[in-house]
Design a protein around this motif. Structure first.
Motif, PDB file in Angstrom:
ATOM      1  N   THR A   1      77.858  42.448-117.244  1.00 46.92           N
ATOM      2  CA  THR A   1      76.498  42.969-117.144  1.00 46.92           C
ATOM      3  C   THR A   1      76.198  43.927-118.277  1.00 46.92           C
ATOM      4  OG1 THR A   1      77.189  44.857-115.812  1.00 46.92           O
ATOM      5  CG2 THR A   1      76.642  42.801-114.648  1.00 46.92           C
ATOM      6  N   GLY A   2      77.258  44.400-118.977  1.00 49.14           N
ATOM      7  CA  GLY A   2      77.108  45.366-120.055  1.00 49.14           C
ATOM      8  C   GLY A   2      77.391  46.777-119.628  1.00 49.14           C
ATOM      9  N   LYS A   3      77.614  46.979-118.292  1.00 46.62           N
ATOM     10  CA  LYS A   3      77.816  48.340-117.790  1.00 46.62           C
ATOM     11  C   LYS A   3      79.253  48.599-117.346  1.00 46.62           C
ATOM     12  CE  LYS A   3      73.018  48.689-116.251  1.00 46.62           C
ATOM     13  NZ  LYS A   3      72.099  48.935-115.101  1.00 46.62           N
ATOM     14  N   GLU A   4      80.111  47.556-117.407  1.00 45.51           N
ATOM     15  CA  GLU A   4      81.487  47.720-116.951  1.00 45.51           C
ATOM     16  C   GLU A   4      82.238  48.706-117.856  1.00 45.51           C
ATOM     17  OE1 GLU A   4      80.068  43.725-115.620  1.00 45.51           O
ATOM     18  OE2 GLU A   4      79.955  44.902-117.466  1.00 45.51           O
ATOM     19  N   SER A   5      83.240  49.383-117.238  1.00 49.28           N
ATOM     20  CA  SER A   5      84.028  50.362-117.984  1.00 49.28           C
ATOM     21  C   SER A   5      85.112  49.682-118.815  1.00 49.28           C
ATOM     22  CB  SER A   5      84.669  51.362-117.018  1.00 49.28           C
ATOM     23  OG  SER A   5      85.521  50.694-116.100  1.00 49.28           O
ATOM     24  N   HIS A   6      85.611  48.539-118.354  1.00 42.17           N
ATOM     25  CA  HIS A   6      86.657  47.814-119.068  1.00 42.17           C
ATOM     26  C   HIS A   6      86.264  46.346-119.113  1.00 42.17           C
ATOM     27  CE1 HIS A   6      88.708  51.447-117.621  1.00 42.17           C
ATOM     28  NE2 HIS A   6      89.566  51.288-118.629  1.00 42.17           N
ATOM     29  N   VAL A   7      86.559  45.706-120.214  1.00 41.61           N
ATOM     30  CA  VAL A   7      86.135  44.324-120.381  1.00 41.61           C
ATOM     31  C   VAL A   7      86.845  43.397-119.404  1.00 41.61           C
ATOM     32  CG1 VAL A   7      87.845  43.748-122.163  1.00 41.61           C
ATOM     33  CG2 VAL A   7      85.614  42.585-122.145  1.00 41.61           C
ATOM     34  N   TRP A   8      88.069  43.741-118.986  1.00 40.87           N
ATOM     35  CA  TRP A   8      88.792  42.866-118.054  1.00 40.87           C
ATOM     36  C   TRP A   8      88.288  43.015-116.610  1.00 40.87           C
ATOM     37  CZ3 TRP A   8      91.507  45.988-121.608  1.00 40.87           C
ATOM     38  CH2 TRP A   8      91.820  47.282-121.173  1.00 40.87           C
ATOM     39  N   ARG A   9      87.306  43.948-116.421  1.00 41.35           N
ATOM     40  CA  ARG A   9      86.706  44.065-115.090  1.00 41.35           C
ATOM     41  C   ARG A   9      85.432  43.238-114.963  1.00 41.35           C
ATOM     42  NH1 ARG A   9      87.547  50.506-113.629  1.00 41.35           N
ATOM     43  NH2 ARG A   9      89.814  50.535-113.928  1.00 41.35           N
ATOM     44  N   CYS A  10      85.076  42.531-116.027  1.00 42.00           N
ATOM     45  CA  CYS A  10      83.901  41.646-115.969  1.00 42.00           C
ATOM     46  C   CYS A  10      84.266  40.360-115.244  1.00 42.00           C
ATOM     47  CB  CYS A  10      83.421  41.307-117.373  1.00 42.00           C
ATOM     48  SG  CYS A  10      82.853  42.725-118.330  1.00 42.00           S
ATOM     49  N   PRO A  11      83.272  39.714-114.612  1.00 40.54           N
ATOM     50  CA  PRO A  11      83.541  38.391-114.010  1.00 40.54           C
ATOM     51  C   PRO A  11      84.040  37.410-115.059  1.00 40.54           C
ATOM     52  CG  PRO A  11      81.424  39.257-113.294  1.00 40.54           C
ATOM     53  CD  PRO A  11      81.894  40.174-114.381  1.00 40.54           C
ATOM     54  N   SER A  12      85.002  36.575-114.666  1.00 39.41           N
ATOM     55  CA  SER A  12      85.565  35.575-115.577  1.00 39.41           C
ATOM     56  C   SER A  12      86.258  34.501-114.753  1.00 39.41           C
ATOM     57  CB  SER A  12      86.561  36.232-116.527  1.00 39.41           C
ATOM     58  OG  SER A  12      87.741  36.628-115.826  1.00 39.41           O
ATOM     59  N   TRP A  13      86.886  33.552-115.427  1.00 41.02           N
ATOM     60  CA  TRP A  13      87.662  32.518-114.735  1.00 41.02           C
ATOM     61  C   TRP A  13      88.889  33.094-114.040  1.00 41.02           C
ATOM     62  CZ3 TRP A  13      88.497  27.161-117.482  1.00 41.02           C
ATOM     63  CH2 TRP A  13      87.280  26.445-117.439  1.00 41.02           C
ATOM     64  N   GLY A  14      89.322  34.235-114.492  1.00 37.80           N
ATOM     65  CA  GLY A  14      90.546  34.819-113.958  1.00 37.80           C
ATOM     66  C   GLY A  14      91.515  35.122-115.085  1.00 37.80           C
ATOM     67  N   TRP A  15      92.400  36.020-114.822  1.00 36.10           N
ATOM     68  CA  TRP A  15      93.334  36.468-115.855  1.00 36.10           C
ATOM     69  C   TRP A  15      94.272  35.344-116.282  1.00 36.10           C
ATOM     70  CZ3 TRP A  15      92.865  40.435-118.857  1.00 36.10           C
ATOM     71  CH2 TRP A  15      93.950  40.863-119.641  1.00 36.10           C
ATOM     72  N   GLY A  16      94.249  35.043-117.583  1.00 35.19           N
ATOM     73  CA  GLY A  16      95.140  34.032-118.150  1.00 35.19           C
ATOM     74  C   GLY A  16      94.660  32.610-117.973  1.00 35.19           C
ATOM     75  N   ARG A  17      93.514  32.388-117.330  1.00 31.81           N
ATOM     76  CA  ARG A  17      93.009  31.022-117.108  1.00 31.81           C
ATOM     77  C   ARG A  17      91.934  30.696-118.157  1.00 31.81           C
ATOM     78  NH1 ARG A  17      91.254  30.269-111.034  1.00 31.81           N
ATOM     79  NH2 ARG A  17      91.029  28.137-111.834  1.00 31.81           N
ATOM     80  N   HIS A  18      92.063  29.531-118.829  1.00 30.96           N
ATOM     81  CA  HIS A  18      91.116  29.165-119.885  1.00 30.96           C
ATOM     82  C   HIS A  18      91.300  27.686-120.232  1.00 30.96           C
ATOM     83  CE1 HIS A  18      94.107  28.728-123.164  1.00 30.96           C
ATOM     84  NE2 HIS A  18      94.797  29.612-122.428  1.00 30.96           N
ATOM     85  N   ASP A  19      90.375  27.177-121.027  1.00 29.37           N
ATOM     86  CA  ASP A  19      90.494  25.810-121.571  1.00 29.37           C
ATOM     87  C   ASP A  19      90.157  25.833-123.064  1.00 29.37           C
ATOM     88  OD1 ASP A  19      87.828  26.321-121.503  1.00 29.37           O
ATOM     89  OD2 ASP A  19      87.256  24.515-120.403  1.00 29.37           O
ATOM     90  N   CYS A  20      90.662  26.854-123.784  1.00 29.19           N
ATOM     91  CA  CYS A  20      90.269  27.091-125.182  1.00 29.19           C
ATOM     92  C   CYS A  20      91.492  27.055-126.096  1.00 29.19           C
ATOM     93  CB  CYS A  20      89.590  28.458-125.333  1.00 29.19           C
ATOM     94  SG  CYS A  20      88.149  28.673-124.267  1.00 29.19           S
ATOM     95  N   GLY A  21      91.192  27.010-127.379  1.00 32.68           N
ATOM     96  CA  GLY A  21      92.174  27.231-128.435  1.00 32.68           C
ATOM     97  C   GLY A  21      91.784  28.456-129.237  1.00 32.68           C
ATOM     98  N   HIS A  22      92.697  28.926-130.098  1.00 30.98           N
ATOM     99  CA  HIS A  22      92.431  30.156-130.837  1.00 30.98           C
ATOM    100  C   HIS A  22      91.313  30.019-131.862  1.00 30.98           C
ATOM    101  CE1 HIS A  22      95.279  32.993-129.207  1.00 30.98           C
ATOM    102  NE2 HIS A  22      96.248  32.083-129.251  1.00 30.98           N
ATOM    103  N   LYS A  23      90.897  28.802-132.135  1.00 31.95           N
ATOM    104  CA  LYS A  23      89.759  28.657-133.052  1.00 31.95           C
ATOM    105  C   LYS A  23      88.449  29.086-132.387  1.00 31.95           C
ATOM    106  CE  LYS A  23      89.198  23.800-131.802  1.00 31.95           C
ATOM    107  NZ  LYS A  23      89.280  22.407-132.290  1.00 31.95           N
ATOM    108  N   GLN A  24      88.527  29.413-131.086  1.00 35.51           N
ATOM    109  CA  GLN A  24      87.348  29.902-130.371  1.00 35.51           C
ATOM    110  C   GLN A  24      87.466  31.386-130.016  1.00 35.51           C
ATOM    111  OE1 GLN A  24      87.995  26.308-127.630  1.00 35.51           O
ATOM    112  NE2 GLN A  24      85.844  26.791-127.271  1.00 35.51           N
ATOM    113  N   ASP A  25      88.328  32.122-130.720  1.00 29.03           N
ATOM    114  CA  ASP A  25      88.524  33.545-130.421  1.00 29.03           C
ATOM    115  C   ASP A  25      87.239  34.334-130.650  1.00 29.03           C
ATOM    116  OD1 ASP A  25      91.121  33.245-129.652  1.00 29.03           O
ATOM    117  OD2 ASP A  25      91.985  33.834-131.577  1.00 29.03           O
ATOM    118  N   ALA A  26      86.971  35.266-129.700  1.00 25.43           N
ATOM    119  CA  ALA A  26      85.754  36.078-129.750  1.00 25.43           C
ATOM    120  C   ALA A  26      85.983  37.347-130.557  1.00 25.43           C
ATOM    121  CB  ALA A  26      85.322  36.441-128.332  1.00 25.43           C
ATOM    122  N   GLY A  27      84.867  37.885-131.130  1.00 29.70           N
ATOM    123  CA  GLY A  27      84.930  39.129-131.879  1.00 29.70           C
ATOM    124  C   GLY A  27      83.656  39.928-131.699  1.00 29.70           C
TER     125      GLY A  27
END
Length: 1433
Positions: free
Chosen positions: A446-472
């Protein structure tokens, strides 16, 4: 001038006033500097402080001041009130120290009085900058690094043995660097001998300076240590929490800054920062960070520095900190912390959740701080507030996938890191692909979380990506720094990146320490200057910052306090332009190479020079090392390399030899001098790398300079990029070959103990990365050898694009130039196509239009070479190329295309040669060459076919056949068609016989003939040619080897060379080519040369890349290229007197001559010695000495010994005096005499002789040898003795014959039955005697042979003077016999190559002779008399 006038009036008495006032030393101090060891020099007199005028202020004076104050060495002595004008009296007008005195009072100085009364002002106050006794070196700035103390001569590291924190505290305080926060050991020593300070410091921590701390010598003078001590100082070392005036575990956060406690602003203050404070104070962990004025103690000065701790640091000073642009903090808005107070308390573990309740962020500061081991960072973005997002968990750094990644997610990251607002949320690995786990995917913050890992997501360590899609992310507080300039990396307009935009920085009140921090941060050295003289900068941009005030403790600009960020902090005319020390460039000019010449420095866009006052080898060493040019060989003065122009940047330079840059040496100061450009300084360096043992300076074995010696580099792991750097550094083009296994010259096989790891773009080998060889020993099979060439880059251009057809262009010294079509052949074209991977050449159409800059060098390819640079090339005398006459090529473009095989034909259609350039190029593996002629354009004709080189028979061989050969080889026209193995007999097959060329054929094997391989010849009939472009070089001198008039053989004739504008590199090329050393000089003082001859060539301009004179550009060949007075006379480094006056070898007879008489057997006696003719003094001169001279010259009996210069006085040396012969000596050299050249005579006493006979040709007696018998003096001449001996022998024979006749008659009747047998025996004996006599009288070089039935089987009847040939076998003609060979020609060319040590018995002339009846070229017959050395292309 005013001072000198006053001195002249006052006289010497003023100079002798006051060395010590009242027996006491003058009290000194330094004012208004950054520390006590720098500032304006002030002396105390009669209780009042006053200044010193800077007139005659020198380094020696400053050194005494520093010594008296205990401040180490003088590193600067600025004048002109550099530290500001003083107040009060000007006590001293000048001092005159020797530099060794203990106090200024010990120096001679002016009288002490107030010189303001003499119209002197404080604008000329003298200053001093001392090194201090201690420094921190090798760290991020002056407040961290290795501890070093000054010994009086050098900086010595202090060992870490028994080094204490109190000692470090004293050092930090003395340097104005706050407090010591770290003391480390095991810092490796830079010194090769690990030299270390031989004392231990025992400071208590309260001493004002390290030099006053107690010290104890190390046991035995050697300190036990594991390395040098390293100290880190920080201004952010002391922190406390204050409530109601007492320090405890909760309250307002305060820091001790420069001795004053200041509260921290609550802006950007986080629980992570608070946790570090609690941990540092031993107060457990942070519970909360309450805001507001309820805990304020009323501090008006609030520190606006912003700390960005991760929460895991042990000390607040370990956290990144920024102060630049921080806004003022409102009163009462101070940071506060409530710590748990329990050091063992364990906080609850933070829970991960897919969503965080709304509003939790707002109340976070009052909520308990939970334990979270995860950390967040931004990587590869150039700073802590931009880059690829990475999270540390379970010991591994991982990334976030960019699925659903947007600004709301980025806002959480930026706020969590204290980096302001999010400006950009990047995806697709914008900052590069990471590694390790991908921790999060499909974030939806939402932009108001104190830590980025507290945002909604698929879950810790779960993904379908490669490093060519790394965020910055890029946050608003991401800061970057740069200098904007068109041509300089370390000078320009200063700009800072803030809030997503580049903007300028204002220059007021930017002090030296701020400029130094900026330069250090940009990697541009430790110092710089603010340039305020530039005009207004074009364009518009934000002016982000003003009022930057860096401190010594700041390690980057971001830590420096300033005014708040503001879009328009100042006017455009106040934008800062900075020149850092490392923005200055240095070069050597007008020295013939990059490592010799006048020293010039580039600063603020202008090249300037250095004055030669005090310029010495130590200064030159710094320059050579700074340029990567090896060792300093010479420090030149008085504008040795010519006067420069522009500013004079430095004067009175006084380097120790250890400085990294010459402008860091002691001097009067930048642009302070009293010189003119006639005093410009220069250096000659050895160079760090060289190529030796090759054809010139651009090929050979790689050697690097190590101290005083050159050391070869091994071929182990030597790469082509390293070779490219070497070739570029030496100005030799590009590397075309790297060879190994070159044997070492050194008996100990010494080799450079490092491997160079160049990338190919470095400007010098010196700057390439290096790696020590394992165990200090490089594995190799020999030394490495590199070949460079300027003819490496070639292309075919059509309509501005490079492809497989078009105009041929070469990259010459960085400029693409078209090649002239003159002498351009299909063989050359085929090499170009092969080199470019464009198949084979189809045709070479002429007349291409293009560049005005044409390269007129001629290539002589055979067509089978892989690269154009492998072909022989000539440029000397080549005429200018007309515009549009550019070489072009059409290649097949197919790498695998196979051209049709060329067909041999007995005849080639007329005109086919003329149209050849438009005809398809067929595949012909045959090659043509000329051998044993001294160059590629003269010699025996040989053809390569089926892997074997063979020759052509000389039957019907004439100029038409020779023309085809010369044209095919690109050697011009044919001058001579030689036969009878004129260039020596070849070997292998004889491919062609009875050639009958028209002269227009393209290949000699296409001329009519008997057929390929069909002949009735032997190799004694091998054909040869001499072409018009055959070139040779020699020096002509009567008495010198490797010195003389320079001559070149061209178009069949020897002619001179013009000397303008022959530079040193051209002279060196000539000397090297003639085997006369690597250097020489042009002699312009010799008189006009006698005789006339062609003056073939002028304006020769050799380059370093040329390997022979033939490759040097020049004006075109011309019979009269200059006037006779401009003919070149050269003296090479290998110059030496000739050991013989004629061609080597010579005998004693050739070293003696008679001059000035009426015949060749009378005259003044002259002898050859040490390369010149001289005379003999007539002291003790008698008939016995004259007899020896006459006999030695073959002039019969001596008739008279002439004295008193009767035949005229000679000139030159008087070589012999007091000659005393017995009369029987074979040579005048065997007679007793005074030592050579020692006499008390004049030429009016020159000795002479008159001999009886005409000079006869006698078998020569080798120099220094004796004949079997000696001539007899007196009336018995040699002829008379011979007649007497022969008469006696004939008389004895007659007696024997008479006796035999009587015996025969007496026994005739008794032996009648044996008459027939006896008669036959007598006839056989007589036949044997007659045959033997004929053998004695005939020439040893002549034999008579009977002709066989066929020509081939017949033995030769040799021409007189021809070498003998063994019967029944073909043998190569020995070199010593080859000299006598002659062909049936009307003109001949005799070119002599003299060996390295002529006169020692070796003979090396070879002859080139033309056919009888050949037209012209009467002067092709050449004598070796007076020639020095001859070489050929």
């Amino acid at each position: 001038m005013a001072l000198s006038r006053r001195l002249s009036l006052r006289g010497l008495c003023v100079l002798l006033l006051g060395t010590v006032v009242g027996g006491q030393a003058l009290e000194l101090r330094l004012k208004d500097g950054a520390h006590r060891c720098e500032g304006r020099v002030e002396v105390k007199h009669q209780g009042e402080w006053g200044t010193v005028n800077d007139d005659r202020w020198r380094l020696k004076d400053a050194s005494v001041v520093c010594r008296q104050l205990g401040c180490g060495a003088a590193i600067g002595f600025p004048g002109g009130a550099y530290f500001g004008p003083g107040l009060g009296p000007i006590w001293l007008l000048y001092t005159s120290c020797e530099g060794t005195e203990s106090t200024v009072s010990d120096c001679r100085h002016s009288d002490i009085k107030d010189h303001r009364n003499d119209s002197f002002t404080h604008d000329m106050d003298a200053g001093v900058v001392c090194s201090g006794f201690v420094r921190l070196a090798g760290g991020d700035g002056p407040c961290s690094g290795r501890v070093e103390v000054y010994s009086g001569e050098a900086w010595i590291p202090v060992s870490d043995g028994n080094f204490t924190l109190p000692t470090a505290q004293v050092i930090c305080a003395e340097l104005g660097c706050g407090k010591a926060v770290s003391v480390q050991g095991h810092e490796l020593f830079r010194e090769s001998r690990a030299r270390v300070w031989a004392e231990e410091f025992r400071c208590e921590g309260e001493e004002p300076e390290l030099r006053v701390c107690p010290r104890v010598p190390c046991p035995g003078g050697t300190c036990h240590h594991s390395g040098a001590a390293e100290v880190v100082c920080s201004a952010y070392s002391e922190v406390r929490l204050m409530t109601n005036g007492s320090s405890q575990c909760e309250g307002q956060v305060e820091m001790n800054i420069s001795g004053r406690w200041r509260a921290l602003c609550a802006s950007h203050w986080s629980l992570a920062n608070a946790n570090v404070v609690c941990r540092q104070l031993g107060c457990g962990v942070a519970i909360s960070t309450p805001r507001g004025p309820h805990l304020v103690e009323g501090g008006d000065q609030i520190l606006t520095a912003r700390f960005r701790c991760s929460g895991a640091e042990s000390f607040l000073w370990s956290c990144p900190v920024t102060a630049l642009g921080g806004p003022d903090c409102s009163h009462g808005n101070t940071a506060s912390v409530i710590c748990s107070g329990n050091q063992t308390q364990v906080l609850p573990q933070c829970n991960d959740s897919l969503s965080q309740p709304a509003g939790s962020v707002a109340s976070e500061e009052s909520a308990p701080y939970c334990s979270d081991s995860r950390q967040l960072r931004l990587v590869d973005g150039g700073g802590p507030c931009a880059g690829r997002v990475e999270i540390l968990d379970q010991g591994s750094w991982g990334t976030i996938c960019d699925d659903g990644w947007d600004l709301d997610d980025a806002r959480v990251v930026c706020r969590q890191l204290g980096c302001g607002e999010a400006l950009n949320a990047t995806g697709s690995a914008h900052f590069g692909a990471g590694s390790g786990p991908i921790w999060l995917d499909d974030l939806n913050c939402t932009g108001k979380e104190s830590h980025v890992w507290r945002c909604p997501s698929w879950g810790w360590g779960r993904h379908d990506c490669g490093h060519k899609q790394d965020a910055g992310v890029i946050c608003s507080e991401f800061l970057a720094l740069r200098m904007v300039s068109e041509d300089q990396p370390c000078a320009g307009w200063l700009e800072v990146f803030y809030n997503g935009t580049w903007g300028s920085v204002c220059r007021s009140p930017m002090e030296d320490i701020t400029v130094s921090v900026i330069c250090r941060q940009l990697g541009c050295g430790d110092s710089g200057t603010l340039n305020s003289s530039l005009g207004l900068r074009e364009g518009s941009r934000p002016q982000w910052l003003d009022g930057i005030r860096c401190r010594k403790t700041d390690t980057s600009l971001w830590q420096c306090p300033s005014d708040p960020w503001n879009y328009s902090s100042c006017s455009p005319k106040e934008e800062a332009y900075i020149s850092c020390a490392d923005s200055r460039l240095i070069r050597l000019v007008d020295g013939g190479g990059p490592c010799a010449g006048r020293v010039e420095i580039l600063d603020q866009g202008s090249w300037g020079t250095i004055c030669d006052d005090r310029w010495d080898l130590e200064d030159a060493r710094v320059v050579c090392r700074q340029l990567g040019c090896g060792e300093a060989l010479n420090a030149t003065v008085s504008s040795y390399f010519g006067a420069g122009s522009g500013p004079i940047w430095l004067d009175e330079v006084n380097c120790r030899g250890e400085e990294s840059q010459v402008w860091r040496c002691l001097s009067w100061g930048w642009r302070q001098h009293n010189c003119i450009h006639e005093e410009d300084a220069g250096v000659i360096c050895s160079g760090f790398v060289r190529l030796v043992g090759g054809d010139g300076p651009c090929s050979g074995r790689v050697e690097v300079r190590s101290g005083e010696a050159w050391t070869p580099v091994s071929d182990g792991n030597f790469t082509l990029p390293t070779a490219q750097v070497i070739c570029a550094e030496l100005g030799c083009g590009k590397a075309v070959s790297v060879l190994g296994q070159v044997p070492f010259r050194e008996p100990d096989r010494r080799v450079w103990a490092e491997e160079f790891r160049c990338e190919g773009e470095e400007p010098k080998l010196w700057w390439c990365p290096r790696a020590p060889c394992p165990g200090g020993k490089c594995h190799h099979s020999g030394a490495v050898q590199v070949v460079c060439s300027v003819y490496t880059d070639v292309r075919l251009m059509t309509n501005g694009t490079s492809q497989c057809e078009g105009q041929v262009e070469m990259n010459i010294s960085g400029q693409w130039r078209a090649l002239c079509a003159s002498h351009w052949s299909l063989a050359n074209a085929n090499v170009v196509c092969r080199q470019l991977g464009c198949g084979v050449a189809i045709s070479t159409p002429n007349g291409a239009e293009g560049s005005d800059q044409l390269w007129k060098a001629r290539f002589h390819c055979s067509g089978t070479e892989s690269f154009l640079w492998k072909c022989p090339v000539t440029a000397l005398g080549v005429p200018d190329c007309s515009h549009g006459n550019m070489a072009s090529v059409i290649c097949s473009g197919n790498h695998t295309q196979v051209l049709p095989q060329c067909k041999d034909s007995v005849s080639e259609q007329a005109g086919s040669a003329a149209s050849e350039e438009s005809a398809p190029y067929c595949s012909d593996s045959r090659q043509l060459r000329l051998v044993d002629g001294g160059g590629p354009c003269a010699g025996r004709v040989e053809i390569l076919d089926q892997g074997s080189w063979g020759t052509i028979c000389d039957d019907s061989w004439d100029l038409d056949d020779a023309r085809v050969v010369c044209r095919q080889l690109g050697c011009g026209d044919a001058l001579n068609a030689t036969g009878s193995a004129h260039f020596g007999a070849g070997s292998g097959p004889i491919w062609l016989d009875d050639l009958n060329c028209t002269g227009k054929e393209s290949y000699v094997w296409r001329c009519p003939s008997r057929g390929w391989g069909r002949h009735d010849c032997r190799h004694k009939e091998d054909a040869g040619v001499i072409c018009s472009e055959f070139l040779a070089l020699r020096m002509v001198s009567e008495d010198q080897q490797c010195a003389g008039w320079l001559e070149v053989f061209y178009n069949g004739t020897w002619g001179s060379v013009c000397r303008s504008p022959m530079e040193d590199i051209t002279v060196s090329m000539i000397c090297r080519q003639l085997g006369c050393g690597d250097s020489g000089s042009l002699n312009t003082s010799v008189g006009l040369r006698e005789g006339s001859r062609p003056r073939w060539v002028d304006l020769i301009q050799c380059q370093k890349i040329d390997t022979s004179l033939w490759q040097c550009p020049s004006d075109p060949w011309k019979y009269s290229s200059c006037s006779p007075k401009e003919e070149a006379y050269i003296s090479c480094a290998g110059r030496r007197p000739k050991s013989c006056p004629t061609a080597a070898p010579c005998t004693d007879r050739e070293k003696l001559r008679l001059r000035g008489g009426d015949s060749e057997c009378s005259g003044r006696v002259e002898v050859w010695h040490s390369g010149s003719w001289g005379t003999v003094c007539d002291d003790s001169w008698s008939l016995a000495e004259a007899e020896v001279v006459c006999q030695q010259l073959g002039c019969g009996q001596a008739l008279e010994a002439v004295r008193a210069g009767t035949f005229g006085p000679g000139n030159g040396s008087i070589w012999l005096d007091e000659v005393r012969c017995g009369g029987r000596e074979s040579s005048l050299w065997d007679c007793a005499a005074e030592p050579w050249g020692q006499s008390d005579c004049k030429h009016e006493e020159d000795a002479g002789v008159r001999c009886s006979g005409v000079r006869k040709t006698l078998p020569p007696t080798p120099a220094g040898s004796r004949p079997v018998s000696s001539p007899l003096p007196g009336i018995f001449s040699l002829l008379g003795v011979l007649c007497l001996i022969l008469g006696s022998l004939l008389f004895l024979v007659l007696i024997i014959l008479v006796t035999q006749v009587f015996r025969w008659r007496a026994e005739r009747r008794a032996l009648f039955s044996y008459e027939d047998a006896l008669a036959e025996a007598v006839y056989e004996e007589l036949d044997h005697l007659v045959t033997q006599k004929e053998g004695l009288l005939g020439s040893p070089d002549q034999k008579t042979y009977a002709l066989g039935e066929g020509y081939d089987d017949a033995e030769e009847v040799p021409v007189p003077g021809a070498p003998p040939t063994s019967e029944g076998s073909e043998e190569e003609v020995p070199p010593e016999k080859e000299d006598g060979m002659k062909s049936e020609t009307g003109s001949s060319l005799n070119v002599f190559r003299e060996e390295a040590d002529p006169g020692e018995g070796e003979e090396s002339p070879w002859l080139l002779q033309g056919e009888k009846g050949d037209p012209g070229y009467d002067d092709v017959e050449l004598s070796a008399l007076g020639t020095s050395t001859v070489t050929f292309p």
